[in-house]
Design a protein around this motif. Structure first.
Motif, PDB file in Angstrom:
ATOM      1  N   ILE A 163       0.866  -1.178   0.000  1.00 15.67           N
ATOM      2  CA  ILE A 163       0.000   0.000   0.000  1.00 15.67           C
ATOM      3  C   ILE A 163       0.904   1.230   0.000  1.00 15.67           C
ATOM      4  O   ILE A 163       1.672   1.419   0.944  1.00 15.67           O
ATOM      5  CB  ILE A 163      -0.913   0.042   1.242  1.00 15.67           C
ATOM      6  CG1 ILE A 163      -1.810  -1.183   1.321  1.00 15.67           C
ATOM      7  CG2 ILE A 163      -1.760   1.317   1.240  1.00 15.67           C
ATOM      8  CD1 ILE A 163      -2.624  -1.263   2.611  1.00 15.67           C
ATOM      9  N   PRO A 164       0.849   2.078  -1.035  1.00 11.85           N
ATOM     10  CA  PRO A 164       1.635   3.304  -0.971  1.00 11.85           C
ATOM     11  C   PRO A 164       1.086   4.185   0.151  1.00 11.85           C
ATOM     12  O   PRO A 164      -0.117   4.171   0.384  1.00 11.85           O
ATOM     13  CB  PRO A 164       1.409   3.966  -2.337  1.00 11.85           C
ATOM     14  CG  PRO A 164       0.599   3.008  -3.142  1.00 11.85           C
ATOM     15  CD  PRO A 164       0.056   1.967  -2.251  1.00 11.85           C
ATOM     16  N   PRO A 165       1.934   4.927   0.892  1.00 16.33           N
ATOM     17  CA  PRO A 165       3.359   5.167   0.640  1.00 16.33           C
ATOM     18  C   PRO A 165       4.300   4.184   1.332  1.00 16.33           C
ATOM     19  O   PRO A 165       5.482   4.495   1.474  1.00 16.33           O
ATOM     20  CB  PRO A 165       3.539   6.566   1.213  1.00 16.33           C
ATOM     21  CG  PRO A 165       2.624   6.583   2.404  1.00 16.33           C
ATOM     22  CD  PRO A 165       1.419   5.773   1.992  1.00 16.33           C
ATOM     23  N   ASP A 167       6.781   1.014   1.760  1.00 15.32           N
ATOM     24  CA  ASP A 167       7.792   0.554   0.806  1.00 15.32           C
ATOM     25  C   ASP A 167       7.247  -0.523  -0.121  1.00 15.32           C
ATOM     26  O   ASP A 167       7.607  -0.579  -1.301  1.00 15.32           O
ATOM     27  CB  ASP A 167       9.013   0.024   1.568  1.00 15.32           C
ATOM     28  CG  ASP A 167       9.703   1.116   2.357  1.00 15.32           C
ATOM     29  OD1 ASP A 167       9.731   2.260   1.869  1.00 15.32           O
ATOM     30  OD2 ASP A 167      10.203   0.823   3.455  1.00 15.32           O
ATOM     31  N   GLY A 168       6.380  -1.388   0.413  1.00 14.56           N
ATOM     32  CA  GLY A 168       5.797  -2.417  -0.432  1.00 14.56           C
ATOM     33  C   GLY A 168       5.007  -1.837  -1.584  1.00 14.56           C
ATOM     34  O   GLY A 168       5.011  -2.371  -2.694  1.00 14.56           O
ATOM     35  N   GLY A 169       4.321  -0.715  -1.329  1.00 17.78           N
ATOM     36  CA  GLY A 169       3.595  -0.034  -2.397  1.00 17.78           C
ATOM     37  C   GLY A 169       4.526   0.532  -3.443  1.00 17.78           C
ATOM     38  O   GLY A 169       4.258   0.443  -4.651  1.00 17.78           O
ATOM     39  N   ARG A 170       5.651   1.097  -2.998  1.00 17.58           N
ATOM     40  CA  ARG A 170       6.614   1.662  -3.954  1.00 17.58           C
ATOM     41  C   ARG A 170       7.298   0.544  -4.751  1.00 17.58           C
ATOM     42  O   ARG A 170       7.604   0.721  -5.932  1.00 17.58           O
ATOM     43  CB  ARG A 170       7.641   2.511  -3.212  1.00 17.58           C
ATOM     44  CG  ARG A 170       7.022   3.686  -2.455  1.00 17.58           C
ATOM     45  CD  ARG A 170       8.065   4.687  -2.041  1.00 17.58           C
ATOM     46  NE  ARG A 170       7.510   5.718  -1.174  1.00 17.58           N
ATOM     47  CZ  ARG A 170       6.791   6.750  -1.594  1.00 17.58           C
ATOM     48  NH1 ARG A 170       6.518   6.861  -2.874  1.00 17.58           N
ATOM     49  NH2 ARG A 170       6.332   7.653  -0.729  1.00 17.58           N
ATOM     50  N   ILE A 171       7.549  -0.576  -4.095  1.00 24.44           N
ATOM     51  CA  ILE A 171       8.121  -1.713  -4.822  1.00 24.44           C
ATOM     52  C   ILE A 171       7.141  -2.207  -5.878  1.00 24.44           C
ATOM     53  O   ILE A 171       7.518  -2.486  -7.020  1.00 24.44           O
ATOM     54  CB  ILE A 171       8.486  -2.846  -3.845  1.00 24.44           C
ATOM     55  CG1 ILE A 171       9.626  -2.392  -2.914  1.00 24.44           C
ATOM     56  CG2 ILE A 171       8.890  -4.111  -4.601  1.00 24.44           C
ATOM     57  CD1 ILE A 171       9.881  -3.334  -1.752  1.00 24.44           C
ATOM     58  N   LEU A 172       5.858  -2.288  -5.504  1.00 22.86           N
ATOM     59  CA  LEU A 172       4.832  -2.727  -6.442  1.00 22.86           C
ATOM     60  C   LEU A 172       4.735  -1.781  -7.633  1.00 22.86           C
ATOM     61  O   LEU A 172       4.655  -2.224  -8.786  1.00 22.86           O
ATOM     62  CB  LEU A 172       3.488  -2.812  -5.724  1.00 22.86           C
ATOM     63  CG  LEU A 172       2.303  -3.380  -6.516  1.00 22.86           C
ATOM     64  CD1 LEU A 172       2.588  -4.818  -6.942  1.00 22.86           C
ATOM     65  CD2 LEU A 172       1.023  -3.302  -5.697  1.00 22.86           C
ATOM     66  N   VAL A 173       4.779  -0.481  -7.364  1.00 21.65           N
ATOM     67  CA  VAL A 173       4.731   0.517  -8.441  1.00 21.65           C
ATOM     68  C   VAL A 173       5.931   0.345  -9.375  1.00 21.65           C
ATOM     69  O   VAL A 173       5.820   0.519 -10.596  1.00 21.65           O
ATOM     70  CB  VAL A 173       4.685   1.941  -7.860  1.00 21.65           C
ATOM     71  CG1 VAL A 173       4.926   2.984  -8.942  1.00 21.65           C
ATOM     72  CG2 VAL A 173       3.338   2.189  -7.179  1.00 21.65           C
ATOM     73  N   GLU A 188      -1.682   6.640  -3.009  1.00 22.28           N
ATOM     74  CA  GLU A 188      -0.781   7.156  -1.981  1.00 22.28           C
ATOM     75  C   GLU A 188      -1.430   8.241  -1.129  1.00 22.28           C
ATOM     76  O   GLU A 188      -1.192   8.320   0.077  1.00 22.28           O
ATOM     77  CB  GLU A 188       0.507   7.686  -2.613  1.00 22.28           C
ATOM     78  CG  GLU A 188       1.506   8.193  -1.583  1.00 22.28           C
ATOM     79  CD  GLU A 188       2.923   8.277  -2.130  1.00 22.28           C
ATOM     80  OE1 GLU A 188       3.756   8.884  -1.453  1.00 22.28           O
ATOM     81  OE2 GLU A 188       3.178   7.727  -3.212  1.00 22.28           O
ATOM     82  N   ARG A 189      -2.273   9.082  -1.720  1.00 20.99           N
ATOM     83  CA  ARG A 189      -2.902  10.165  -0.948  1.00 20.99           C
ATOM     84  C   ARG A 189      -3.816   9.627   0.150  1.00 20.99           C
ATOM     85  O   ARG A 189      -4.103  10.327   1.124  1.00 20.99           O
ATOM     86  CB  ARG A 189      -3.688  11.081  -1.885  1.00 20.99           C
ATOM     87  CG  ARG A 189      -4.937  10.452  -2.488  1.00 20.99           C
ATOM     88  CD  ARG A 189      -5.612  11.369  -3.489  1.00 20.99           C
ATOM     89  NE  ARG A 189      -4.851  11.434  -4.725  1.00 20.99           N
ATOM     90  CZ  ARG A 189      -5.227  12.142  -5.783  1.00 20.99           C
ATOM     91  NH1 ARG A 189      -6.340  12.861  -5.743  1.00 20.99           N
ATOM     92  NH2 ARG A 189      -4.485  12.139  -6.874  1.00 20.99           N
ATOM     93  N   TYR A 190      -4.289   8.383  -0.014  1.00 22.61           N
ATOM     94  CA  TYR A 190      -5.162   7.775   0.986  1.00 22.61           C
ATOM     95  C   TYR A 190      -4.441   6.718   1.823  1.00 22.61           C
ATOM     96  O   TYR A 190      -5.031   6.151   2.753  1.00 22.61           O
ATOM     97  CB  TYR A 190      -6.363   7.096   0.310  1.00 22.61           C
ATOM     98  CG  TYR A 190      -7.050   7.960  -0.714  1.00 22.61           C
ATOM     99  CD1 TYR A 190      -7.798   9.074  -0.332  1.00 22.61           C
ATOM    100  CD2 TYR A 190      -6.945   7.662  -2.073  1.00 22.61           C
ATOM    101  CE1 TYR A 190      -8.433   9.874  -1.284  1.00 22.61           C
ATOM    102  CE2 TYR A 190      -7.581   8.451  -3.027  1.00 22.61           C
ATOM    103  CZ  TYR A 190      -8.312   9.557  -2.629  1.00 22.61           C
ATOM    104  OH  TYR A 190      -8.939  10.338  -3.565  1.00 22.61           O
ATOM    105  N   GLY A 191      -3.178   6.466   1.491  1.00 23.32           N
ATOM    106  CA  GLY A 191      -2.458   5.349   2.089  1.00 23.32           C
ATOM    107  C   GLY A 191      -2.377   5.387   3.597  1.00 23.32           C
ATOM    108  O   GLY A 191      -2.668   4.384   4.278  1.00 23.32           O
ATOM    109  N   MET A 192      -1.979   6.527   4.172  1.00 25.20           N
ATOM    110  CA  MET A 192      -1.806   6.609   5.617  1.00 25.20           C
ATOM    111  C   MET A 192      -3.130   6.469   6.342  1.00 25.20           C
ATOM    112  O   MET A 192      -3.187   5.905   7.441  1.00 25.20           O
ATOM    113  CB  MET A 192      -1.120   7.918   5.992  1.00 25.20           C
ATOM    114  CG  MET A 192       0.329   8.023   5.531  1.00 25.20           C
ATOM    115  SD  MET A 192       1.332   6.552   5.877  1.00 25.20           S
ATOM    116  CE  MET A 192       1.179   6.425   7.648  1.00 25.20           C
ATOM    117  N   PHE A 193      -4.219   6.963   5.758  1.00 25.83           N
ATOM    118  CA  PHE A 193      -5.526   6.793   6.383  1.00 25.83           C
ATOM    119  C   PHE A 193      -5.913   5.315   6.417  1.00 25.83           C
ATOM    120  O   PHE A 193      -6.467   4.824   7.407  1.00 25.83           O
ATOM    121  CB  PHE A 193      -6.587   7.599   5.628  1.00 25.83           C
ATOM    122  CG  PHE A 193      -6.379   9.084   5.689  1.00 25.83           C
ATOM    123  CD1 PHE A 193      -6.670   9.792   6.846  1.00 25.83           C
ATOM    124  CD2 PHE A 193      -5.879   9.773   4.596  1.00 25.83           C
ATOM    125  CE1 PHE A 193      -6.470  11.159   6.912  1.00 25.83           C
ATOM    126  CE2 PHE A 193      -5.676  11.142   4.648  1.00 25.83           C
ATOM    127  CZ  PHE A 193      -5.976  11.839   5.813  1.00 25.83           C
TER     128      PHE A 193
END
Length: 221
Positions: A163-165, A167-173, A188-193
């Motif tokens: 899930i971005p942000p 690291d797994g999300g960035r690896i997937l991207v 990514e804009r919703y990732g932390m929520f």
């Protein structure tokens, strides 16, 4: 008063490994980015062991403290992300994936190192060469080493969730075809929520708990 003293003492045992883990995680990102052609983190003073440049008020202070006071099954947090400019990286998106992977790998190495320290201290604690009077100072060190194993494994596992942000999300991207990568990156804009929601609702523990416990048993068993 005794409860406060107990909490303060335990806080040092838990928060020092967490601080080291999140700092090393971010320093690894900056170091990897620099090796791949982006000196931004170095120029911003972020490849540093000074904790003040890495502390994020929410991720390094508020969230870990909340989880600690609520007796959560594990502590989690993050440091201030290091700046990385993908356009400067060799390999573009795949270069970013390599930078992202270095953070969890660093936590894995810290967990392994802490495991060696833990077993070494346990051997010393059980050794007949040590008198009972000299063992008291080993107990908090053993607890801190074991805690460091658990915290770094948590940081590794959680950050590899795609899930971005994270690291797994960035690896997937970095690994997906361009159209799919763009779609994932928009999350990514919703990732932390999403991440905070998973933590608060305890879904995090349900999904990741069995894997975490298995790894802890391997490292500390």
């Amino acid at each position: 008063m005794e409860w406060i003293i107990h909490k303060v003492t335990n806080a040092g045992i838990y928060f020092l490994p967490l601080l080291i883990g999140v700092m090393a995680h971010e320093i690894a990102h900056g170091w990897a980015a620099e090796r791949l052609g982006d000196p931004t983190a170095r120029l911003a003073g972020r490849i540093s062991i000074n904790p003040l440049v890495h502390i994020d008020p929410l991720g390094t202070v508020v969230l870990p403290l909340m989880l600690y006071l609520l007796n959560a099954p594990f502590l989690f947090g993050w440091a201030k992300p290091v700046p990385v400019r993908m356009e400067l990286l060799h390999g573009g998106r795949r270069g970013m994936a390599r930078v992202a992977l270095c953070g969890p790998l660093t936590n894995l190495m810290l967990a392994a190192l802490s495991s060696l320290v833990y077993h070494g201290l346990m051997w010393s604690f059980r050794s007949a060469m040590l008198g009972h009077g000299s063992r008291w100072f080993l107990e908090p060190l053993i607890l801190m080493a074991g805690t460091s194993v658990a915290i770094n494994l948590v940081l590794m596992i959680v950050n590899l969730v795609p899930i971005p942000p994270l690291d797994g999300g960035r690896i997937l991207v970095g690994l997906l075809p361009e159209n799919a990568a763009v779609a994932v990156a928009r999350l990514e804009r919703y990732g932390m929520f999403i991440i905070l929601l998973l933590i608060v609702t305890d879904v995090w523990s349900f999904l990741l708990g069995p894997l975490l416990q298995t790894l802890i048993n391997i490292f500390l068993g």
